[in-house]
Scaffold this motif. Structure first.
Motif, PDB file in Angstrom:
ATOM      1  N   PRO A  81       0.841  -1.193   0.000  1.00 62.59           N
ATOM      2  CA  PRO A  81       0.000   0.000   0.000  1.00 62.59           C
ATOM      3  C   PRO A  81       0.883   1.252   0.000  1.00 62.59           C
ATOM      4  O   PRO A  81       1.922   1.286   0.652  1.00 62.59           O
ATOM      5  CB  PRO A  81      -0.795  -0.118   1.309  1.00 62.59           C
ATOM      6  N   ILE A  82       0.464   2.279  -0.732  1.00 60.88           N
ATOM      7  CA  ILE A  82       1.194   3.546  -0.804  1.00 60.88           C
ATOM      8  C   ILE A  82       0.203   4.683  -0.586  1.00 60.88           C
ATOM      9  O   ILE A  82      -0.862   4.691  -1.210  1.00 60.88           O
ATOM     10  CB  ILE A  82       1.891   3.708  -2.178  1.00 60.88           C
ATOM     11  N   PRO A  83       0.513   5.639   0.298  1.00 57.48           N
ATOM     12  CA  PRO A  83       1.773   5.828   1.023  1.00 57.48           C
ATOM     13  C   PRO A  83       1.792   5.191   2.408  1.00 57.48           C
ATOM     14  O   PRO A  83       2.836   5.093   3.017  1.00 57.48           O
ATOM     15  CB  PRO A  83       1.859   7.341   1.147  1.00 57.48           C
ATOM     16  N   THR A  84       0.609   4.792   2.914  1.00 55.01           N
ATOM     17  CA  THR A  84       0.527   4.265   4.273  1.00 55.01           C
ATOM     18  C   THR A  84      -0.061   2.864   4.250  1.00 55.01           C
ATOM     19  O   THR A  84      -0.724   2.446   3.290  1.00 55.01           O
ATOM     20  CB  THR A  84      -0.334   5.168   5.170  1.00 55.01           C
ATOM     21  N   LEU A  85       0.147   2.153   5.336  1.00 57.71           N
ATOM     22  CA  LEU A  85      -0.276   0.776   5.429  1.00 57.71           C
ATOM     23  C   LEU A  85      -1.771   0.604   5.220  1.00 57.71           C
ATOM     24  O   LEU A  85      -2.228  -0.402   4.644  1.00 57.71           O
ATOM     25  CB  LEU A  85       0.124   0.226   6.809  1.00 57.71           C
ATOM     26  N   ASP A 114      -5.137   5.576  -9.180  1.00 56.57           N
ATOM     27  CA  ASP A 114      -5.992   5.940  -8.052  1.00 56.57           C
ATOM     28  C   ASP A 114      -5.341   6.981  -7.139  1.00 56.57           C
ATOM     29  O   ASP A 114      -5.330   6.857  -5.921  1.00 56.57           O
ATOM     30  CB  ASP A 114      -6.347   4.683  -7.240  1.00 56.57           C
ATOM     31  N   GLY A 115      -4.792   8.043  -7.723  1.00 56.96           N
ATOM     32  CA  GLY A 115      -4.163   9.099  -6.951  1.00 56.96           C
ATOM     33  C   GLY A 115      -2.720   8.838  -6.595  1.00 56.96           C
ATOM     34  O   GLY A 115      -2.030   9.733  -6.098  1.00 56.96           O
ATOM     35  N   VAL A 116      -2.239   7.609  -6.809  1.00 64.46           N
ATOM     36  CA  VAL A 116      -0.844   7.273  -6.541  1.00 64.46           C
ATOM     37  C   VAL A 116      -0.022   7.525  -7.795  1.00 64.46           C
ATOM     38  O   VAL A 116      -0.443   7.184  -8.908  1.00 64.46           O
ATOM     39  CB  VAL A 116      -0.703   5.796  -6.111  1.00 64.46           C
ATOM     40  N   MET A 117       1.153   8.161  -7.640  1.00 62.46           N
ATOM     41  CA  MET A 117       2.098   8.328  -8.741  1.00 62.46           C
ATOM     42  C   MET A 117       3.337   7.500  -8.456  1.00 62.46           C
ATOM     43  O   MET A 117       3.874   7.533  -7.342  1.00 62.46           O
ATOM     44  CB  MET A 117       2.475   9.795  -8.935  1.00 62.46           C
ATOM     45  N   LEU A 118       3.803   6.780  -9.475  1.00 60.35           N
ATOM     46  CA  LEU A 118       4.950   5.894  -9.341  1.00 60.35           C
ATOM     47  C   LEU A 118       6.006   6.257 -10.365  1.00 60.35           C
ATOM     48  O   LEU A 118       5.706   6.384 -11.561  1.00 60.35           O
ATOM     49  CB  LEU A 118       4.532   4.434  -9.550  1.00 60.35           C
ATOM     50  N   ALA A 119       7.229   6.439  -9.900  1.00 60.27           N
ATOM     51  CA  ALA A 119       8.365   6.658 -10.789  1.00 60.27           C
ATOM     52  C   ALA A 119       9.286   5.448 -10.678  1.00 60.27           C
ATOM     53  O   ALA A 119       9.606   5.010  -9.564  1.00 60.27           O
ATOM     54  CB  ALA A 119       9.115   7.929 -10.407  1.00 60.27           C
ATOM     55  N   VAL A 120       9.707   4.911 -11.799  1.00 58.73           N
ATOM     56  CA  VAL A 120      10.581   3.739 -11.825  1.00 58.73           C
ATOM     57  C   VAL A 120      11.925   4.163 -12.401  1.00 58.73           C
ATOM     58  O   VAL A 120      12.003   4.677 -13.522  1.00 58.73           O
ATOM     59  CB  VAL A 120       9.969   2.610 -12.669  1.00 58.73           C
ATOM     60  N   THR A 121      12.971   3.980 -11.606  1.00 60.93           N
ATOM     61  CA  THR A 121      14.318   4.343 -12.040  1.00 60.93           C
ATOM     62  C   THR A 121      15.240   3.149 -11.813  1.00 60.93           C
ATOM     63  O   THR A 121      14.838   2.128 -11.251  1.00 60.93           O
ATOM     64  CB  THR A 121      14.841   5.560 -11.269  1.00 60.93           C
ATOM     65  N   GLY A 122      16.491   3.295 -12.235  1.00 60.66           N
ATOM     66  CA  GLY A 122      17.449   2.220 -12.017  1.00 60.66           C
ATOM     67  C   GLY A 122      18.720   2.456 -12.806  1.00 60.66           C
ATOM     68  O   GLY A 122      18.873   3.468 -13.501  1.00 60.66           O
ATOM     69  N   PHE A 123      19.637   1.520 -12.690  1.00 58.24           N
ATOM     70  CA  PHE A 123      20.818   1.531 -13.548  1.00 58.24           C
ATOM     71  C   PHE A 123      21.162   0.087 -13.925  1.00 58.24           C
ATOM     72  O   PHE A 123      20.923  -0.851 -13.149  1.00 58.24           O
ATOM     73  CB  PHE A 123      22.011   2.231 -12.894  1.00 58.24           C
ATOM     74  N   GLU A 124      21.703  -0.054 -15.137  1.00 60.56           N
ATOM     75  CA  GLU A 124      22.040  -1.370 -15.680  1.00 60.56           C
ATOM     76  C   GLU A 124      20.850  -2.323 -15.556  1.00 60.56           C
ATOM     77  O   GLU A 124      21.005  -3.513 -15.292  1.00 60.56           O
ATOM     78  CB  GLU A 124      23.250  -1.964 -14.940  1.00 60.56           C
ATOM     79  N   HIS A 125      19.645  -1.787 -15.779  1.00 57.11           N
ATOM     80  CA  HIS A 125      18.446  -2.597 -15.548  1.00 57.11           C
ATOM     81  C   HIS A 125      17.660  -2.884 -16.820  1.00 57.11           C
ATOM     82  O   HIS A 125      16.603  -3.511 -16.749  1.00 57.11           O
ATOM     83  CB  HIS A 125      17.544  -1.928 -14.510  1.00 57.11           C
ATOM     84  N   GLY A 126      18.164  -2.420 -17.963  1.00 58.53           N
ATOM     85  CA  GLY A 126      17.588  -2.811 -19.242  1.00 58.53           C
ATOM     86  C   GLY A 126      16.134  -2.444 -19.420  1.00 58.53           C
ATOM     87  O   GLY A 126      15.324  -3.283 -19.867  1.00 58.53           O
ATOM     88  N   ALA A 127      15.763  -1.213 -19.090  1.00 51.78           N
ATOM     89  CA  ALA A 127      14.363  -0.812 -19.193  1.00 51.78           C
ATOM     90  C   ALA A 127      13.876  -0.886 -20.628  1.00 51.78           C
ATOM     91  O   ALA A 127      14.563  -0.466 -21.564  1.00 51.78           O
ATOM     92  CB  ALA A 127      14.187   0.606 -18.653  1.00 51.78           C
ATOM     93  N   GLY A 157       7.034   6.199  -4.834  1.00 59.01           N
ATOM     94  CA  GLY A 157       5.610   6.495  -4.921  1.00 59.01           C
ATOM     95  C   GLY A 157       5.152   7.573  -3.974  1.00 59.01           C
ATOM     96  O   GLY A 157       5.668   7.712  -2.857  1.00 59.01           O
ATOM     97  N   THR A 158       4.172   8.360  -4.438  1.00 54.57           N
ATOM     98  CA  THR A 158       3.488   9.336  -3.596  1.00 54.57           C
ATOM     99  C   THR A 158       1.993   9.183  -3.825  1.00 54.57           C
ATOM    100  O   THR A 158       1.554   8.550  -4.790  1.00 54.57           O
ATOM    101  CB  THR A 158       3.897  10.775  -3.941  1.00 54.57           C
ATOM    102  N   ALA A 159       1.203   9.759  -2.951  1.00 53.96           N
ATOM    103  CA  ALA A 159      -0.252   9.723  -3.095  1.00 53.96           C
ATOM    104  C   ALA A 159      -0.787  11.146  -3.052  1.00 53.96           C
ATOM    105  O   ALA A 159      -0.633  11.835  -2.041  1.00 53.96           O
ATOM    106  CB  ALA A 159      -0.886   8.875  -2.000  1.00 53.96           C
ATOM    107  N   ARG A 160      -1.379  11.561  -4.162  1.00 56.25           N
ATOM    108  CA  ARG A 160      -1.949  12.903  -4.289  1.00 56.25           C
ATOM    109  C   ARG A 160      -0.933  13.984  -3.928  1.00 56.25           C
ATOM    110  O   ARG A 160      -1.264  14.997  -3.307  1.00 56.25           O
ATOM    111  CB  ARG A 160      -3.225  13.024  -3.451  1.00 56.25           C
TER     112      ARG A 160
END
Length: 607
Positions: free
Chosen positions: A53-57, A168-181, A207-210
């Motif tokens: 669950p994001i941002p809280t349990l 549903d109001g949650v924003m997700l950013a996916v980052t990395g290195f040497e991960h072959g996106a 992740g953040t929510a709103r």
């Protein structure tokens, strides 16, 4: 059952189906938890994050494959070819290391919910570090947010700063290195890469929510894993326990730390909702709330460990919340101190299709008298540990004690939150415990008023229980007056001091004979054919045995029970006595609390 036999059965249970899924669902025994003080991620042995669950349990989860294999959402990371997996927490932490071994090589994954320099981050940050150990291993990963228990649909938004997933109001950013996106999809992000000896790769999900989101620098995230390890180890060094079962006690304390909601100090009963307690799925509850009972038990452990920051935060939250809504005690509150809303049923199918999946808990409408004892017991321990109550708290507790004097005569739903309203024995003993502690606090000058009424009612309760709830025929305390039914929760009142003599010893034997299955116990009469055994009850039996002087039996039972955790030391609410499979919500605070409490109690009694 000997400790060796128990360990062998546990090993078989942990291995059975560890990397296989039934209809897309992993075995509950195969999960390990990580956390950051606001939320908890559950990771299966195949590397899939099936709950976050994001941002809280207590938020509606956008990663909930645990309850909806098809549309719940997950974060996967695993070798392409068949593999075996072993795992363990980094010692003294809630950072998980999983080692995958394939025909072509070995790779190690380190999973952490990253914490900051000054505590938790203001966003959620799941970091997955991949280290090549031997050979070359092809790896794939994906970030697949779900439909928020089938209430929303995620999508990938291509921004000027890279793709962002919205759900549903949650924003997700996916980052990395040497991960072959790979090129972003419409609803998920994924990639693939190949490890080599000494190679390092990273996949991070923030992740953040709103709220706005800033995709983090992946190198900073990688350093954050090491910082998180250091933060956990610093916390673990504060423990003051070196007695028997010390490793299990520390692991249980770390599991409890996952459930402490750091923004307020509240303590969640468990990290999940709606994991079934029965094979039919009829007993599905949301435990992402703060039960007065569980908060009190957790505080007992925190106080004994000398963890002053967490215990002060939890006591302050509990007292402030009770004053706001009291003097009548609610059974539980939300993690931010509100009275919970009504239960909401969702369209998610539930774990292995055993719904319903709910947000909320119907127990909020019940009368339960046990929380009186829980509250006062922890306040007694708090004061005896050298703390001083403020005047407002003292007046508030005096009012609650007066309320207990009136309420003990009422029937209630009991500790097990039953539909049948009765005069349950343990409910009366909860009020006895409250008034005993109130008298003690009054004698110390910590709460105001004349304690004579509390003394009189305390003694009346004891007389009532001994006259009405003891069965001469069965030689045991029964579940309620006039009944032959037994209730394992009566065992709590050997440690409480109500009875540590022959009657309690005989009650232990009666409960063991009727409710026992090896080292485990069912909650009360009739549950053997309805649900699995209740983990906490088994530890309560060990504690009661120690209190009545049967310490060799208590220690042997503890040895057996400590061997029933999963491979990383985690307990659910229940365990099937035959297969040792987990049931109910997890990690379950009460299970870990009972282990800690019993270990500390036996150690103290031995001393």
């Amino acid at each position: 059952m000997t400790a060796d036999r128990t360990a062998k059965r546990r090993t078989r249970a942990d291995r059975a189906g560890a990397l296989e899924r039934s209809d897309g669902y992993a075995d509950l025994r195969g999960y390990a938890g990580i956390g950051d003080g606001r939320t908890v991620a559950l990771i299966a042995r195949d590397g899939s994050v099936d709950w976050l669950p994001i941002p809280t349990l207590d938020a509606v989860p956008v990663f909930a494959a645990l309850l909806d294999a098809e549309h719940g959402g997950r974060i996967t990371l695993a070798p392409v070819e068949p593999f075996t997996a072993t795992r363990a927490y980094v010692p003294g932490t809630n950072v998980l290391r999983t080692t995958f071994t394939t025909a072509s090589g070995v790779v190690r994954i380190t999973d952490a919910l990253v914490t900051g320099v000054a505590g938790r981050l203001p966003w959620t940050e799941l970091a997955r570090r991949i280290d090549g150990i031997r050979g070359s291993v092809e790896m794939t990963w994906s970030v697949e947010p779900g439909r928020a228990l089938r209430t929303a649909m995620p999508w990938v938004d291509r921004t000027v700063h890279g793709p962002v997933i919205r759900a549903d109001g949650v924003m997700l950013a996916v980052t990395g290195f040497e991960h072959g996106a790979h090129e972003p999809g419409t609803h998920q992000l994924d990639g693939a890469f190949t490890t080599s000896p000494g190679s390092r790769h990273l996949v991070a999900v923030s992740g953040t929510a709103r709220e706005p989101i800033h995709p983090p620098n992946p190198r900073n995230v990688d350093r954050g894993i090491d910082r998180t390890v250091a933060n956990w180890r610093a916390w673990s060094t504060e423990f003051s326990y070196e007695g028997p079962w010390a490793d299990a006690v520390q692991r249980s304390a770390l599991a409890l730390k996952l459930l402490i909601h750091s923004p307020t100090g509240a303590i969640a009963a468990a990290a999940t909702t709606s994991l079934p307690e029965t094979v039919t799925g009829e007993k599905n509850w949301d435990y992402r709330f703060a039960w007065v009972r569980d908060v009190a038990y957790t505080l007992q452990a925190l106080i004994r460990f000398g963890l002053r920051e967490e215990s002060q935060a939890a006591v302050s939250w509990l007292l402030t919340t009770i004053r706001r809504h009291g003097p009548e005690l609610e059974i539980f509150y939300t993690l931010d101190g509100r009275i919970p809303d009504d239960i909401v049923h969702t369209e998610a199918p539930g774990w292995r299709e055993r719904g319903p999946v709910v947000c909320g808990n119907d127990a909020r409408h019940q009368l339960q008298l046990g929380p009186y004892g829980d509250l006062f017991d922890v306040m007694r321990s708090y004061v005896d540990a050298g703390n001083v109550l403020d005047a407002e708290t003292g007046r508030s507790l005096a009012a609650v004690a007066d309320q207990a004097c009136d309420d003990w005569q009422k029937p209630d739903s009991g500790i097990w939150e039953l539909e049948e309203i009765r005069h349950y024995t343990t409910s009366k003993l909860g009020c006895w415990q409250a008034l005993s502690s109130a008298v003690h606090l009054a004698e110390l000058g910590e709460i105001p008023g004349d304690a004579s009424r509390w003394e009189v009612e305390r003694d009346r309760i004891a007389d009532w229980v001994n006259e009405n709830c003891w069965s001469e025929e069965r030689q045991t305390y029964t579940m309620y007056p006039g009944s032959d039914e037994l209730d394992a929760s009566i065992l709590l009142h050997a440690p409480s001091g109500f009875n540590r003599g022959e009657r309690m010893s005989r009650t232990i034997d009666a409960i063991t004979a009727e409710l026992g299955d090896g080292p485990l116990l069912y909650r009360y009469t009739g549950m053997r054919h309805e649900e699995a055994t209740f983990v906490a009850c088994a530890f309560w039996r060990a504690a009661a045995l120690a209190c009545v002087g049967r310490r060799a039996e208590a220690r042997q039972l503890m040895d057996d029970l400590v061997g029933l955790s999963n491979d990383v030391g985690m307990y659910a609410e229940m365990i099937d006595a035959t297969s040792l499979e987990f049931a109910g919500n997890l990690p379950q605070g009460l299970s870990h609390l009972s282990l800690i409490y019993t270990a500390l109690l036996i150690d103290e009694l031995d001393d």
